[in-house]
Design a protein around this motif. Sequence first.
Motif, PDB file in Angstrom:
ATOM      1  N   LYS A 172      43.797  37.301  46.281  1.00  0.00           N
ATOM      2  CA  LYS A 172      42.679  36.929  45.652  1.00  0.00           C
ATOM      3  C   LYS A 172      41.569  37.340  46.943  1.00  0.00           C
ATOM      4  N   LEU A 173      42.357  37.633  48.128  1.00  0.00           N
ATOM      5  CA  LEU A 173      41.326  38.194  49.435  1.00  0.00           C
ATOM      6  C   LEU A 173      40.604  39.937  48.783  1.00  0.00           C
ATOM      7  N   LEU A 174      42.022  40.411  48.536  1.00  0.00           N
ATOM      8  CA  LEU A 174      41.728  41.748  48.267  1.00  0.00           C
ATOM      9  C   LEU A 174      40.806  42.254  46.157  1.00  0.00           C
ATOM     10  N   PHE A 175      40.516  40.836  46.098  1.00  0.00           N
ATOM     11  CA  PHE A 175      39.764  40.369  44.852  1.00  0.00           C
ATOM     12  C   PHE A 175      38.710  40.590  44.949  1.00  0.00           C
ATOM     13  N   LEU A 176      38.682  40.413  46.318  1.00  0.00           N
ATOM     14  CA  LEU A 176      36.845  39.599  46.573  1.00  0.00           C
ATOM     15  C   LEU A 176      36.060  40.941  46.930  1.00  0.00           C
ATOM     16  N   CYS A 202      42.171  43.771  35.968  1.00  0.00           N
ATOM     17  CA  CYS A 202      43.587  43.472  35.336  1.00  0.00           C
ATOM     18  C   CYS A 202      44.487  42.688  36.119  1.00  0.00           C
ATOM     19  N   LEU A 203      43.857  42.670  38.041  1.00  0.00           N
ATOM     20  CA  LEU A 203      44.116  42.254  39.526  1.00  0.00           C
ATOM     21  C   LEU A 203      43.617  41.046  39.069  1.00  0.00           C
ATOM     22  N   LYS A 231      30.141  36.055  38.445  1.00  0.00           N
ATOM     23  CA  LYS A 231      31.570  35.243  38.651  1.00  0.00           C
ATOM     24  C   LYS A 231      31.920  35.170  39.860  1.00  0.00           C
ATOM     25  N   ASN A 232      31.664  36.295  41.723  1.00  0.00           N
ATOM     26  CA  ASN A 232      32.240  35.618  42.299  1.00  0.00           C
ATOM     27  C   ASN A 232      31.469  36.013  43.471  1.00  0.00           C
ATOM     28  N   PRO A 233      30.514  34.626  43.719  1.00  0.00           N
ATOM     29  CA  PRO A 233      29.797  34.874  44.463  1.00  0.00           C
ATOM     30  C   PRO A 233      30.276  35.025  45.989  1.00  0.00           C
ATOM     31  N   GLU A 234      31.392  34.794  46.779  1.00  0.00           N
ATOM     32  CA  GLU A 234      32.161  34.856  47.527  1.00  0.00           C
ATOM     33  C   GLU A 234      31.459  36.171  48.145  1.00  0.00           C
ATOM     34  N   ALA A 235      32.898  36.895  46.907  1.00  0.00           N
ATOM     35  CA  ALA A 235      32.336  38.133  47.344  1.00  0.00           C
ATOM     36  C   ALA A 235      30.641  39.164  48.379  1.00  0.00           C
ATOM     37  N   CYS A 236      29.972  38.174  47.932  1.00  0.00           N
ATOM     38  CA  CYS A 236      29.114  39.117  48.981  1.00  0.00           C
ATOM     39  C   CYS A 236      28.310  38.807  50.516  1.00  0.00           C
ATOM     40  N   GLU A 237      29.398  37.965  50.038  1.00  0.00           N
ATOM     41  CA  GLU A 237      30.058  37.008  51.982  1.00  0.00           C
ATOM     42  C   GLU A 237      30.659  38.038  53.097  1.00  0.00           C
ATOM     43  N   ILE A 238      31.525  39.130  52.010  1.00  0.00           N
ATOM     44  CA  ILE A 238      32.356  40.112  52.405  1.00  0.00           C
ATOM     45  C   ILE A 238      31.037  41.511  53.132  1.00  0.00           C
ATOM     46  N   LYS A 239      31.569  41.258  54.894  1.00  0.00           N
ATOM     47  CA  LYS A 239      30.349  42.219  55.219  1.00  0.00           C
ATOM     48  C   LYS A 239      31.327  43.743  55.697  1.00  0.00           C
ATOM     49  N   VAL A 240      30.707  45.318  55.419  1.00  0.00           N
ATOM     50  CA  VAL A 240      30.931  46.133  56.055  1.00  0.00           C
ATOM     51  C   VAL A 240      31.055  45.532  57.414  1.00  0.00           C
ATOM     52  N   GLY A 241      32.342  46.316  57.846  1.00  0.00           N
ATOM     53  CA  GLY A 241      33.027  46.240  59.304  1.00  0.00           C
ATOM     54  C   GLY A 241      33.063  47.821  60.115  1.00  0.00           C
ATOM     55  N   ALA A 242      33.508  47.406  61.471  1.00  0.00           N
ATOM     56  CA  ALA A 242      33.626  48.606  62.221  1.00  0.00           C
ATOM     57  C   ALA A 242      35.044  48.719  62.028  1.00  0.00           C
TER      58      ALA A 242
END
Lengths: 434, 434, 434, 434
Positions: A81-85, A137-138, A421-432
Motif C-alpha cells: 500500500k505504501l508503494l502504491f501511494l 495491477c498492484l 481516488k487516492n488523495p493520501e498520495a498528495c501528502e507524500i512529499k519529495v524528500g532529500a
Amino acid sequence: MEAQRELGAPIPQDAVSAYRSVIDEIDLSSIKRRELRTRHDVAARLEEFCSLAGCEFVHWGLTSRDLTENVEQAQIRDSLKLLFLKAVAALRLMAQRAQDFATITYVGRTHNVPAQATSAGRLFSVFGEELLWAVECLGKLIDDYPLRGLKGPVGVQRELLSLFDGDESRVEALEDSIAEFLGFSRRMSAVGQVYPRSLDFAVAAAVFGLLSGPASFATTLRLMSGTGLAGEGFAEGQVGSSAMPHKMNARSSERICALVEVLRGHVVMAAGLAGRQWYEGDVSCSSTRRVLFPDLFLASDGALETLLVVVDEMQFFEQAALEEMNRQLATIASSALLSASVSSGAARSAAHAAVQTHSLAAAAAARNGESYDLIQKLAADDALPLEAEAIRGVIEQAASGSQADSQILGFVRSVEYLVDKNPEACEIKVGAIP
Amino acid sequence: MEAQRELGAPIPQDAVSAYRSVIDEIDLSSIKRRELRTRHDVAARLEEFCSLAGCEFVHWGLTSRDLTENVEQAQIRDSLKLLFLKAVAALRLMAQRAQDFATITYVGRTHNVPAQATSAGRLFSVFGEELLWAVECLGKLIDDYPLRGLKGPVGVQRELLSLFDGDESRVEALEDSIAEFLGFSRRMSAVGQVYPRSLDFAVAAAVFGLLSGPASFATTLRLMSGTGLAGEGFAEGQVGSSAMPHKMNARSSERICALVEVLRGHVVMAAGLAGRQWYEGDVSCSSTRRVLFPDLFLASDGALETLLVVVDEMQFFEQAALEEMNRQLATIASSALLSASVSSGAARSAAHAAVQTHSLAAAAAARNGESYDLIQKLAADDALPLEAEAIRGVIEQAASGSQADSQILGFVRSVEYLVDKNPEACEIKVGAIP
Amino acid sequence: MEAQRELGAPIPQDAVSAYRSVIDEIDLSSIKRRELRTRHDVAARLEEFCSLAGCEFVHWGLTSRDLTENVEQAQIRDSLKLLFLKAVAALRLMAQRAQDFATITYVGRTHNVPAQATSAGRLFSVFGEELLWAVECLGKLIDDYPLRGLKGPVGVQRELLSLFDGDESRVEALEDSIAEFLGFSRRMSAVGQVYPRSLDFAVAAAVFGLLSGPASFATTLRLMSGTGLAGEGFAEGQVGSSAMPHKMNARSSERICALVEVLRGHVVMAAGLAGRQWYEGDVSCSSTRRVLFPDLFLASDGALETLLVVVDEMQFFEQAALEEMNRQLATIASSALLSASVSSGAARSAAHAAVQTHSLAAAAAARNGESYDLIQKLAADDALPLEAEAIRGVIEQAASGSQADSQILGFVRSVEYLVDKNPEACEIKVGAIP
Amino acid sequence: MEAQRELGAPIPQDAVSAYRSVIDEIDLSSIKRRELRTRHDVAARLEEFCSLAGCEFVHWGLTSRDLTENVEQAQIRDSLKLLFLKAVAALRLMAQRAQDFATITYVGRTHNVPAQATSAGRLFSVFGEELLWAVECLGKLIDDYPLRGLKGPVGVQRELLSLFDGDESRVEALEDSIAEFLGFSRRMSAVGQVYPRSLDFAVAAAVFGLLSGPASFATTLRLMSGTGLAGEGFAEGQVGSSAMPHKMNARSSERICALVEVLRGHVVMAAGLAGRQWYEGDVSCSSTRRVLFPDLFLASDGALETLLVVVDEMQFFEQAALEEMNRQLATIASSALLSASVSSGAARSAAHAAVQTHSLAAAAAARNGESYDLIQKLAADDALPLEAEAIRGVIEQAASGSQADSQILGFVRSVEYLVDKNPEACEIKVGAIP
C-alpha cells in the motif's frame, strides 16, 4: 487471545492484561539466548512473553505459522500500500512535468538514433502510462490478496476445533475476527501450514513491474544526459566526480536502475520459492523470505523516493533540443517524405530506396564535415514526385509533435482520476536523498 | 600517499602523519551530512578526512574508483578466501563422517524411489566430491582474480602520468606497489573506470557453485528425515514445533537450502550487471553492488557455518536402514537379477520384462498388505534361466555397498591432500547456530 | 560393446557388426511409437536398435544415464570448444581493429557523459581484455571438466562389477577406455546416477561470462551510433526501418545484447538445477536440460557469429569524433586542470570547486547557445594559480590518448599469444548474418 | 488495408484482392534471401508480398512495429487464453479426484516429517486452491491486457494523420477497427514504438504463477512415490528404468517440475527486458522475445498437458496409508494431546516438554526396533493431567481428517463455478504423452 476469549475459550481476562502489561519489557537478548537453546524462534519468543506475563494462555490452539504467516501478510500488504501511494505521488508529479514540457519538441529516438520529432512532455506520459498500468495491477493485487487465516499445522484446524469443542462456527468466527483485525476482506480456505508461495512471487513481480516504467524513464534520462538534452539538475555544493570537476551525470537515475537490478534478483528469489512446497508445507523458504521481503521493500521504496527527486528536479535543455532539431530535421523528415511521395503516387519501395539513398548520403556528408543539399537532391530524383517547395513544406511540418498533445492530455486525465481516488498520495512529499 | 611520496610526488611526510593521526576521529555522521550536500560519497569522505587532517594531499592523481574498485576487490578476495577455508573445513568433517558411516549400507534411491544398496558414507563422498570440485574452481578464481589497479577516470592514467611528469615507469611502479600492498599478483591493463563486471558475476557464480553440493546434501538429509533414516540430531531443550511436540525436522538443512535460494538471486543480480557497461564505465551498478556483495558473503557464510553444524551433528539410524533393506531387498535386486539372467543367456529385453512384471506385482502386493513369493515366481518364469537358489544368492549379494568403499577412500584421500595444502582450515571450528 | 568385448565380456564379434550395419536404418518415428508405450526414451531407442540388429548385446551392465550423461558431456565439451575457438577468432579481429583505430582519439565517457580523451582503439582493447579473461576461464573449464564415467544406477558400479566377475581393474579399464574414446582426461569418482548439476551451472556461467565483454561492447556501439561517432556499416540493399528511410541503427549489436539476455535466462535455469539433487540422483532436471543446452549453445553461437560481423564491419567516424573533441575539449580538460593546479600549489578542494564552477557555467552557456570564455574565467580565478597560457597548454595536452597506445599494444600481444596457441581459430571466417 | 480503404485512404479494391490472391504463394525461402540483403525481416516480407501482388499498397502509414507488436500481442493473448482453459480443465479434474480421495485419511507432513492426519483429497484442494487463485489472476490479465495499437515509429501517429489528411477521428477509427478485429477491448494511448515490456514480464509472471501450484503438487507426488503412498500409475508396456526393472518413479511429475524450471528462466528473460527501454523504443529486445514467447508457451502448455495426465492417472495406495497411520498415530497425536492437556489445566510449556520427551523417546525406540509404551508413559507423567483412557481417546480422534471435508467441498464448489463460466474447458481432453 481476546477473540478466543470472546468466543468462549477458557482464557481469564487477567491473562490478557498480564500479557498487555509486559509488552514493553520484552528483552530481545533474552529471546536470543532462548533461541540458541530451543533452535525455534517463535518458541523462544512465546517462552519469553509467557515468562514475563507469568502465565501461559497465549498461542492456544495455534501453530507458529498461524502467528507468523498472518502477521507477515499484513506487513506485506501494508508495504504494498505504501508503494502504491508513492507511485501515485510519482505519477502526480509526472503529470505536472508532462504539462510543463508539453510544448517543447525534440528529436525522438528509436533504436537510439534520431527518428522523428516528438514532445518532451511525452517522456513523462510514455513511461507514466507504463507506471499507470502497473499501479492498476498492484491495486488489484492488494484488493485480491487473501489472508491465510488460522488453520493449524496441516491446515485442517484440528486444534481450534478442539479448543471450541468441535464447533465449526466459532472457528470460523475466530478467523473472521482475525481477518477483520488485520484488515483483510478475503481468506484462503484449503491452505496447508503456509499460504502458497506463488503469492510471494506475485508480490515480488508486482513490485518489480511497478518500477519497470521508472527504470526505463531513468535509463532514458541517463541517455539524454549524455547527449546534453536533459539533466537531473545539480544542487549547490554537489560534486559530480572527484577527478573530473566538469562531470554532471544523472547519478540518481543510475541509482534507480541499480535498485531495479536488485529487484530482479528478488523476483528470482521469490520464483525459487513458488512451486516447491512439499506436502502440507515444508517451510524451507523461511530464511529466504527473511532476506527477501525487507530487502524487496527497502529497494523499491528507495527507487521510488529517488524517482520523486529526479522527476521533481529534472531539467530539459530547450536550446540544445532546438539545435539538434535543426541539425536533424531534414533527415528525420524521411518518413514524412515517404508518406507524401506515396500519397502523390510514388511506389512505396522505390520512394523508400530514393529517400534512403539521399538521407544516408546527407548523414555521411555531415559526418565528414561536407555539405549536401538534401532538398535539391530529393527534388531532382525521379523516383520522388515532389518539388523542392513541397519537400520544404513536408520537412517543416515534420518538426511538430503530432498527436503528442492529446496523448499527454489523456495521460494527465488518467492520473487526475487516480489521484482523486487516492488523495493520501498528495501528502507524500519529495524528500532529500544522499 | 606513502607510495606516491616514495616515488617522488611532492607530498610532505608531515601530511602522511597528519592523516594517520586522525583516522580514529573520522565522524560518520559528519560524512553523512557532507554527502547530503555533495551527493557523492567518496567526495564526502575525502572532505571529512582532509578537514580533520588540516591539509589536502590525499587522492592526488586519482578518481574515486581508483580508490573504491581496488579496496572492494581486496574485500571480495578476502571474503572468497574465508569461504574457501570454511569449505575445506566442511570437507574435512565430511571425510570423517564418510568414514564413520562407510560400513553402513542402506537402500539408495534414484528418482526418489528405492534403487540399490549403497553405503551411508557415500552421502558424504558424493556431495563431497561435488564440493571438492567447486573448491578447486574457487581456488583458481582466487589465484587468477586480477586487480583493476590505478587507471584514472577513463583508464588511460592521465592524472598519474601528469603527477609523475609523464614518467610511465613510476606510474607502473606505483601500481605494482599498490597491488603488492593489497596482495594481488595479477593486474588488469586496458580497463576503463571500473573493472569488468563479469568478474563480479564470476565471483557470485563461484560462491553459488560452492554451495551447490551442500544444498543437495541438505536436501537429501531433509528427505531422509522424512523416511526416518537420518536426522540432524536434537539438542537438549530444542523445540521442533510450537504445536506438535513430536516434530524433529531437519531445520538447519532447510536453512542451508533457503540461503542457497538467496544466492540464486545474487547470481541474477550479478548477471544483470555483466555485459551492460556503457563506454569507459557507467558505474550504474553501484547501488546494486552495495547490496549484492555484503549479502552474498553473509548468506554463503551462514550456509557454510550451518553446514558445519549439520555434518557434525548428523545421525544415521542404522536399525531403520536395516529394516528398510530387509523390506526392499528382493525388489531392489532387480538389476542384479537382470544382469545375472543376461549372463546366463537370457535375452535382455525379455528378462527385463519378466523381472519387471514380478517386481511390480510384489510391490503391489506389499502395498495391499498381501504376500507374494517373489523368488518362487522368478524361478518359475521361463524367461529367466535362474533357479531359486541362484536367485537367493543374487539377492543376498545385492545388499552390499559394491564399490562404495574404494570410492569413499578416494574421496578421503583427496580431502586429506587438500587439507594438507590448506592447514589453516583446521582452525575453523563448528560454531553454535540459533 | 567393443570395449566390453576386448575386456572379456561374452559379446560376440558378430553382434558388434550387426549393430553397426543397421545404424543408418534407425527409424525415429518407430522410436517415437515405442516411447509412447514405454514412456522411457532410452528404452525405446535400445528396443529399436536391438530390433533392427536382431540381437540384444548393447547396454549390458549399464543404466540409461551411463549412456546419456557421458554423451551429453562430450557434446557439451565439444560445444564449449567451438565457442572457445570462435571467441579467439573474435579476439583476433578485435586486435586488428584496435590497431586500425589506435591513433584516433575521441571523447571518452563515463556515466555516459564526456569524461576525457581516449583512443578509439581502446574500444576493442577494453572489452577485448574482458573477453580475454573469460576465454582463459573457459579454457580452464574445458581442461578441468570431468567425465561422469560408467557408474551404474546409484554410482557403485554393481552391474559392471558383476559383468566382469567382480574384477575392479577391468571396470576401471572400461571406464578409462570410454573416457579416452570420448576425449576426456579427467573422471569423477564417487558420483551418483548423474554428475553434479553444478557442472551444468559452471558451463552456463562460463558461456554467459564469455559473452559479457561482447555485450558491453555491443551496448557501447549502440550508444555511439546514437551520437554519430560509430556505426555498424550499412550493406548495399539494407533497410534500416520500414517507415523511416534514414534509419541506420546498430541492429546487429542489438541482437548480441538480446541473445545475451536469453543467456541470462539460461544461467537461471542452470542455477535452478544445481543444489537440488535428491539422494543418488533424482534426474528431475531432464526436461530442463533438454531445453537448456541446445538453446544455450545456439544463442551463444549466434551472438559470437554476430560479433564477428560487427567487429569486421564497424565504422568509426573520425570527423565527427574530431568535432566533438573540439566542442568538449576545454570542458573535459577539467581533470588535467585540477592536476596542474594542485601541482602548482593549489588546495585540491578549492581548485576542484573553481574548475567545477567554470566548467558547469561553460556547459550551461553552450546549452543555451551563449558564449563563455572558459580559459579567461579560469585564469582570472584566484583559486587557480594558472595563467591563460598554461591553461591553454594543459587543454591542448588533454586531447591526447595518454597511455592508450601501450595498453592497446599489450592487448594485441596477449591476443597474438592466444592465437599462436590456438591456430585453428584462424580458420573461422566472418559469415553472413540475416 | 481494408480498414484504411473504408476510412477513405486511396487504396483500390483491386489491390486488396491482389494481395489476398497470393497469400498461399508466399515463399519463405525467397523471404530469407531478401532478408540476407535487407537485413530487415519485415521489409523482406513486405517486399515479397508486394512483389507477388504486383502492387504496393500494403503497410501505408505504418512502421514495422505497427504490424508486429499488435500481431504478437494477439498471439500472446490467444496463448494465454488456451493456457487458461487448460488450467480450468485441470481444476475440473482435480475437483473430481479431490472428491474421489476425500474419505481416505493419511499422515500429513510438514517439514517433510509426519505431522497430523489429513485427507488424501486435500492433496488436490490445497494445490488446487493455489491454481484457482492463479487462474483468477490470469483471467484478469487477459481482460486488462491492452493493445498497443497503430502509433507509428515514435508513437505520435504522424504517418496515419498524414494519410488521413490530419483527421484525428479517422486515425482513431482505424485503431478501433484494428483492435476490434484482433479482439481487444482496451488500447494503450501514449506508447512509443513498442508497448512497455513490463507487459511481457506480467505475461511471463502470470504463466509461471499458473504452474506454481501444479509444480508443488508434482513435487509432493514425487515425494509420495518415495514413501509408497501414491504413484502416477504405470501403463502397460511402460519401462521405469533400463537397469532396474522394479523402478516405478513419478516421471511425469518430474517433467512438470523440470518444465517449471524452464519457466523460471523465462521469467528472468522477461524481467531482463522490462525497465530497459531507451527513448521511444530501442527494440533491442527483439531476438530475446523471439526465443522467449514460443518457448514460454510451449513449456507451459507441455506442463499443463502433463498435469492432466498425472491427475487423471494418479493412484493413492490406501493400505499403505493405513499402515503408516497405525505406525505414526500415537506420535502425531502429540498436538491433540497438548491441546487436551492444556484444556484440562496443564501449563502449555510443561505439557509441551512432557509430550515431546515421550514422543521423541517413542520415535527413538521405534528406530532401534525397541518397544515403548507411549500411552502408559504419558499417563504416568505428572506434567500431563490425562489418564490412559483419555489419552487413548485423544489418539483415536487424531486419525480423523478434521475440517478437510468442508474445505474440499468449498474447493469443489469454486471449481464448479469457474467451469460454469468457462464451459469450453470441458472440451479439453486428457491426451497421450510420451
